[in-house]
Motif scaffolding. Sequence first.
Motif, PDB file in Angstrom:
ATOM      1  N   GLN A 175      -2.846  -4.932  -5.228  1.00 32.07           N
ATOM      2  CA  GLN A 175      -1.775  -5.250  -6.173  1.00 32.07           C
ATOM      3  C   GLN A 175      -1.228  -6.621  -5.811  1.00 32.07           C
ATOM      4  O   GLN A 175      -0.975  -6.903  -4.632  1.00 32.07           O
ATOM      5  CB  GLN A 175      -0.694  -4.166  -6.113  1.00 32.07           C
ATOM      6  CG  GLN A 175      -1.264  -2.804  -6.542  1.00 32.07           C
ATOM      7  CD  GLN A 175      -0.227  -1.695  -6.549  1.00 32.07           C
ATOM      8  OE1 GLN A 175       0.601  -1.602  -5.654  1.00 32.07           O
ATOM      9  NE2 GLN A 175      -0.287  -0.860  -7.578  1.00 32.07           N
ATOM     10  N   ASN A 176      -1.074  -7.469  -6.800  1.00 38.14           N
ATOM     11  CA  ASN A 176      -0.750  -8.873  -6.546  1.00 38.14           C
ATOM     12  C   ASN A 176       0.404  -9.337  -7.426  1.00 38.14           C
ATOM     13  O   ASN A 176       0.695  -8.716  -8.444  1.00 38.14           O
ATOM     14  CB  ASN A 176      -1.992  -9.735  -6.828  1.00 38.14           C
ATOM     15  CG  ASN A 176      -3.158  -9.372  -5.924  1.00 38.14           C
ATOM     16  OD1 ASN A 176      -4.009  -8.565  -6.288  1.00 38.14           O
ATOM     17  ND2 ASN A 176      -3.201  -9.943  -4.738  1.00 38.14           N
ATOM     18  N   PRO A 177       1.028 -10.448  -7.043  1.00 38.95           N
ATOM     19  CA  PRO A 177       2.156 -10.968  -7.832  1.00 38.95           C
ATOM     20  C   PRO A 177       1.746 -11.348  -9.246  1.00 38.95           C
ATOM     21  O   PRO A 177       0.590 -11.671  -9.521  1.00 38.95           O
ATOM     22  CB  PRO A 177       2.579 -12.214  -7.043  1.00 38.95           C
ATOM     23  CG  PRO A 177       2.117 -11.974  -5.661  1.00 38.95           C
ATOM     24  CD  PRO A 177       0.819 -11.235  -5.803  1.00 38.95           C
ATOM     25  N   LYS A 178       2.725 -11.322 -10.127  1.00 43.41           N
ATOM     26  CA  LYS A 178       2.520 -11.711 -11.526  1.00 43.41           C
ATOM     27  C   LYS A 178       3.200 -13.048 -11.803  1.00 43.41           C
ATOM     28  O   LYS A 178       4.252 -13.356 -11.223  1.00 43.41           O
ATOM     29  CB  LYS A 178       3.103 -10.645 -12.456  1.00 43.41           C
ATOM     30  CG  LYS A 178       2.327  -9.340 -12.458  1.00 43.41           C
ATOM     31  CD  LYS A 178       2.918  -8.380 -13.481  1.00 43.41           C
ATOM     32  CE  LYS A 178       2.022  -7.172 -13.667  1.00 43.41           C
ATOM     33  NZ  LYS A 178       1.813  -6.411 -12.423  1.00 43.41           N
TER      34      LYS A 178
ATOM     35  N   SER B 154       7.917  -9.716  -6.608  1.00 46.21           N
ATOM     36  CA  SER B 154       6.534 -10.225  -6.656  1.00 46.21           C
ATOM     37  C   SER B 154       6.219 -10.929  -7.975  1.00 46.21           C
ATOM     38  O   SER B 154       5.211 -10.656  -8.620  1.00 46.21           O
ATOM     39  CB  SER B 154       5.528  -9.086  -6.374  1.00 46.21           C
ATOM     40  OG  SER B 154       5.720  -8.587  -5.074  1.00 46.21           O
TER      41      SER B 154
END
Lengths: 180, 180
Positions: free
Chosen positions: B35-38, B109
Amino acid sequence: MNYCSDCGATVSLKIPENDERMRFVCDTCGMIHYQNPKIVAGVLSVRGEQVLLCRRAIAPRYGLWTLPAGFMENGETTDQAAAREAHEEANATLRDLRLYTVISVPHVSHVHVIYRCELVSDDFAPGVESLETRLFHEHEIPWDELAFHTVRKTLECFFHDRKQGVFPVHNLAFTIALPT
Amino acid sequence: MNYCSDCGATVSLKIPENDERMRFVCDTCGMIHYQNPKIVAGVLSVRGEQVLLCRRAIAPRYGLWTLPAGFMENGETTDQAAAREAHEEANATLRDLRLYTVISVPHVSHVHVIYRCELVSDDFAPGVESLETRLFHEHEIPWDELAFHTVRKTLECFFHDRKQGVFPVHNLAFTIALPT
């Protein structure tokens, strides 16, 4: 994507109400699973006249040279992500990080965010994702063995800007014609 | 996240081999779900002496004022995403987009990427996510009714820079102490 990560039922690709794009939507609970671009954060670190490159020990582009960079993690700032990647891939200690290139790569839905900074010492070494770490003068850069267009472009910007003595932030995009 | 989006089995939070962070990992097929930043892309659009704000018709911060902005989509460049959001939220037509603020918001994030640009005409109007769209002189900005810190900061940068006549790219972060 085949299953809803929330309830485990199957998902279908459809355009949700009040939307214009195809999304994965759960057939049972209705949850919409959005997918968004990822940020790749990295550094162009400079020691005297030289810049630090890493030779990749992982796919893609195994064996080619790159700037230390990788996917930004949740809970980080962009500069923290860039410094972490430099530490992981090259055990590099940095200072004076300044935003330098912001490059969209829409065909893979990435945005590369590269900081220009000072490499504090010669005490660097490959991390597990690197075969080799090395400082390069401009005339030594292995232009034909670079891993990514964004790395090439960031290096080109840097050597150009260094001659001018000014380092503006460069915002660019790599768009390629995809097969239809 | 409860289920693997690939095979539908349950997932567990664990630290994968050669990793240092907790990830959702499938109990059956082993897939790691990162899961990664937007990226939130938007615009500070200027018409003469005035800037365009939208009053939000959606949560969060319903009824408060914001710059047109929203989540970047796969397949876009950052400036395309910013222009699309301005069109969707304010039916605004823009030109001369230039990168202006890049603000990390690590506790959620997000990375906000805001372009400074020219609003081409007075022919703008609320989209479905806006209650109202309006041009504001500096002294009219509803500072106590802004939706987000990143909007406030970008406006502050702009009015400061306008007095100096130069508009450098600002790279910032909002870090807050989370409850422990």
